[in-house]
Design a protein around this motif. Structure first.
Motif, PDB file in Angstrom:
ATOM      1  N   LEU A  78       0.918  -1.323  -0.286  1.00  0.00           N
ATOM      2  CA  LEU A  78       0.500   0.058  -0.205  1.00  0.00           C
ATOM      3  C   LEU A  78       0.967   1.621  -0.212  1.00  0.00           C
ATOM      4  O   LEU A  78       0.509   2.016  -1.145  1.00  0.00           O
ATOM      5  CB  LEU A  78      -1.139  -0.417   1.248  1.00  0.00           C
ATOM      6  N   SER A  79       2.287   1.076   0.914  1.00  0.00           N
ATOM      7  CA  SER A  79       3.010   2.043   1.155  1.00  0.00           C
ATOM      8  C   SER A  79       3.818   2.725  -0.584  1.00  0.00           C
ATOM      9  O   SER A  79       4.126   3.618  -0.373  1.00  0.00           O
ATOM     10  CB  SER A  79       3.507   2.095   2.263  1.00  0.00           C
ATOM     11  N   SER A  80       4.449   1.479  -0.722  1.00  0.00           N
ATOM     12  CA  SER A  80       4.580   1.850  -2.472  1.00  0.00           C
ATOM     13  C   SER A  80       4.052   1.707  -3.250  1.00  0.00           C
ATOM     14  O   SER A  80       4.664   1.634  -4.920  1.00  0.00           O
ATOM     15  CB  SER A  80       5.644   0.965  -2.282  1.00  0.00           C
ATOM     16  N   ARG A  81       2.838   1.973  -3.869  1.00  0.00           N
ATOM     17  CA  ARG A  81       1.813   1.573  -5.057  1.00  0.00           C
ATOM     18  C   ARG A  81       2.233   2.480  -6.129  1.00  0.00           C
ATOM     19  O   ARG A  81       2.041   2.627  -7.114  1.00  0.00           O
ATOM     20  CB  ARG A  81       0.152   2.018  -4.673  1.00  0.00           C
ATOM     21  N   GLN A  82       2.838   4.055  -5.774  1.00  0.00           N
ATOM     22  CA  GLN A  82       2.891   4.822  -6.281  1.00  0.00           C
ATOM     23  C   GLN A  82       4.465   4.976  -7.860  1.00  0.00           C
ATOM     24  O   GLN A  82       4.543   5.106  -8.140  1.00  0.00           O
ATOM     25  CB  GLN A  82       3.449   6.379  -5.262  1.00  0.00           C
ATOM     26  N   ASN A  83       5.297   3.917  -6.605  1.00  0.00           N
ATOM     27  CA  ASN A  83       6.072   3.448  -7.914  1.00  0.00           C
ATOM     28  C   ASN A  83       5.473   1.812  -8.505  1.00  0.00           C
ATOM     29  O   ASN A  83       6.472   1.863  -9.018  1.00  0.00           O
ATOM     30  CB  ASN A  83       7.304   2.213  -6.516  1.00  0.00           C
ATOM     31  N   ILE A  84       4.592   1.341  -8.341  1.00  0.00           N
ATOM     32  CA  ILE A  84       4.142   1.181  -9.623  1.00  0.00           C
ATOM     33  C   ILE A  84       3.628   1.415 -10.908  1.00  0.00           C
ATOM     34  O   ILE A  84       3.705   0.845 -12.033  1.00  0.00           O
ATOM     35  CB  ILE A  84       3.349  -0.215  -8.994  1.00  0.00           C
ATOM     36  N   ASP A  85       3.113   2.591 -10.452  1.00  0.00           N
ATOM     37  CA  ASP A  85       1.663   3.086 -11.134  1.00  0.00           C
ATOM     38  C   ASP A  85       1.692   4.625 -10.766  1.00  0.00           C
ATOM     39  O   ASP A  85       0.978   4.391  -9.431  1.00  0.00           O
ATOM     40  CB  ASP A  85       0.604   2.256 -11.177  1.00  0.00           C
ATOM     41  N   ALA A  86       2.204   5.817 -11.152  1.00  0.00           N
ATOM     42  CA  ALA A  86       1.936   6.854 -10.999  1.00  0.00           C
ATOM     43  C   ALA A  86       0.135   7.291 -10.156  1.00  0.00           C
ATOM     44  O   ALA A  86       0.524   7.853  -9.230  1.00  0.00           O
ATOM     45  CB  ALA A  86       2.078   7.850 -11.779  1.00  0.00           C
ATOM     46  N   SER A  87      -0.721   6.569 -10.767  1.00  0.00           N
ATOM     47  CA  SER A  87      -1.875   7.092 -10.285  1.00  0.00           C
ATOM     48  C   SER A  87      -2.371   6.187  -8.680  1.00  0.00           C
ATOM     49  O   SER A  87      -2.983   7.048  -8.370  1.00  0.00           O
ATOM     50  CB  SER A  87      -2.937   5.570 -11.034  1.00  0.00           C
ATOM     51  N   GLY A  88      -0.938   5.406  -7.860  1.00  0.00           N
ATOM     52  CA  GLY A  88      -1.393   4.946  -7.049  1.00  0.00           C
ATOM     53  C   GLY A  88      -2.492   3.468  -7.062  1.00  0.00           C
ATOM     54  O   GLY A  88      -3.331   3.225  -5.837  1.00  0.00           O
ATOM     55  N   LYS A  89      -3.327   3.491  -8.032  1.00  0.00           N
ATOM     56  CA  LYS A  89      -4.300   2.299  -7.637  1.00  0.00           C
ATOM     57  C   LYS A  89      -4.126   1.119  -7.866  1.00  0.00           C
ATOM     58  O   LYS A  89      -5.016   0.895  -7.930  1.00  0.00           O
ATOM     59  CB  LYS A  89      -5.408   3.151  -9.812  1.00  0.00           C
TER      60      LYS A  89
END
Length: 339
Positions: free
Chosen positions: A219-230
């Motif tokens: 959850l904390s690193s989700r922006q590293n997967i996709d900029a949307s954080g979704k």
């Protein structure tokens, strides 16, 4: 030759005594006695089962009898008129002796059984989890609180729950109920309830709680997967739904920033899954289901219509899909965000 000097007399005087009622026993006081014996203060305590006030007054702590709830006096009964104590923390079920003892001594029991320091936040997490998943039902059953408000007739009977199994250990109506025999059976019931409590706590401490840590990282690193954080990516499978909702609430994530999809490896197949986050842990509705035109499609047909190689399936309801690779599952998630 046995020693009877001052040290031995002091040792005997220091032994605590737990009191509870005699006669037919129930799961709540069976577990309450077990829990007390997991604490430093009462770990070597003797047990007296009686309804005689004089006998109970001689005990160091009394549970499920005596018509008094007073922590300062070490009295933990719930049968008296006007008793309305609940666990708190959002729980509203009236407590039995199990819940009362757990409310006051549960943190110590959890810390001792898991090896965590009493001040560790994990102790509080497990203390609340064990009440929710284990103790509350015992409180409700002992207090005669139905699980459902419906007036519908149950379609089947269930007498395999812990409270029922403890109850079955009482002597039958046509068997001897000699006090010493019943006391032995009570100890068997207390051990049964306690073993199940410790087994469940072990699971939550060593399987459920580590999964929470994995979900927190994702959850904390989700922006590293996709900029949307979704999109959340887990590099290994773990049960995530309950943890995700709790962590979102703890972190105060706004509705427009909530994740839509979770990517994780298949437990057995060596493939990858994309799962839409439901609107609640028990719901079949998704925050954003996978695109309608993908639903019910499989293999090459799905790969062709989505433009992503390695597709395996998308469920007809759009709540889950599969791909042969992590990259393929991620591509499906990123495309789904735009559709």
């Amino acid at each position: 030759m046995s020693q009877t000097g001052p040290a031995n007399k002091k040792q005997r005087m220091d032994v605590k005594t737990i009191g509870t009622h005699n006669g037919t026993f129930h799961c709540d006081e069976a577990l309450a006695v077990f829990l007390l014996r997991q604490t430093d203060t009462y770990k070597d305590a003797s047990l007296k089962r009686s309804r005689d006030p004089a006998v109970l007054d001689d005990c160091d702590i009394v549970v499920d009898v005596g018509a008094i709830y007073d922590e300062s006096k070490r009295r933990f009964d719930h049968h008296q008129r006007g008793f309305t104590e609940v666990f708190g923390h959002g729980f509203s079920t009236k407590l039995s002796s199990a819940g009362l003892v757990y409310k006051h001594f549960g943190r110590e029991v959890v810390a001792g059984a898991t090896g965590f320091e009493l001040s560790d936040k994990k102790v509080d997490i497990l203390w609340l989890k064990m009440y929710k998943e284990f103790i509350e039902a015992l409180d409700a059953i002992d207090n005669g609180i139905s699980q459902y408000s419906s007036q519908d007739k149950p379609k089947y009977r269930n007498q395999t729950d812990l409270s029922s199994r403890v109850g079955w250990l009482n002597p039958r109506w046509n068997e001897s109920a000699e006090p010493q025999k019943v006391d032995v059976l009570f100890l068997k019931a207390s051990q049964l309830a306690g073993d199940e409590f410790l087994g469940r706590l072990d699971y939550y401490a060593n399987a459920w709680l580590p999964a929470r840590d994995l979900v927190l990282v994702g959850l904390s690193s989700r922006q590293n997967i996709d900029a949307s954080g979704k999109i959340i990516l887990f590099e290994k499978f773990a049960p995530w739904k309950e943890h995700l909702f709790e962590l979102e609430a703890e972190q105060g994530i706004s509705e427009d920033e909530l994740p839509f999809y979770v990517i994780y490896p298949d437990e057995t197949g060596g493939n990858w899954r994309i799962q839409a986050v439901p609107v609640s842990p028990e719901s079949f509705d998704s925050r954003k289901a996978l695109p309608e035109k993908w639903r019910g499609m499989r293999d090459d047909e799905l790969s062709k219509i989505s433009g992503v190689d390695g597709c395996i399936f998308v469920h007809a309801s759009g709540f889950i899909g599969g791909n042969k690779t992590k990259e393929g599952a991620l591509n499906l998630a990123k495309l789904a965000l735009k559709m």
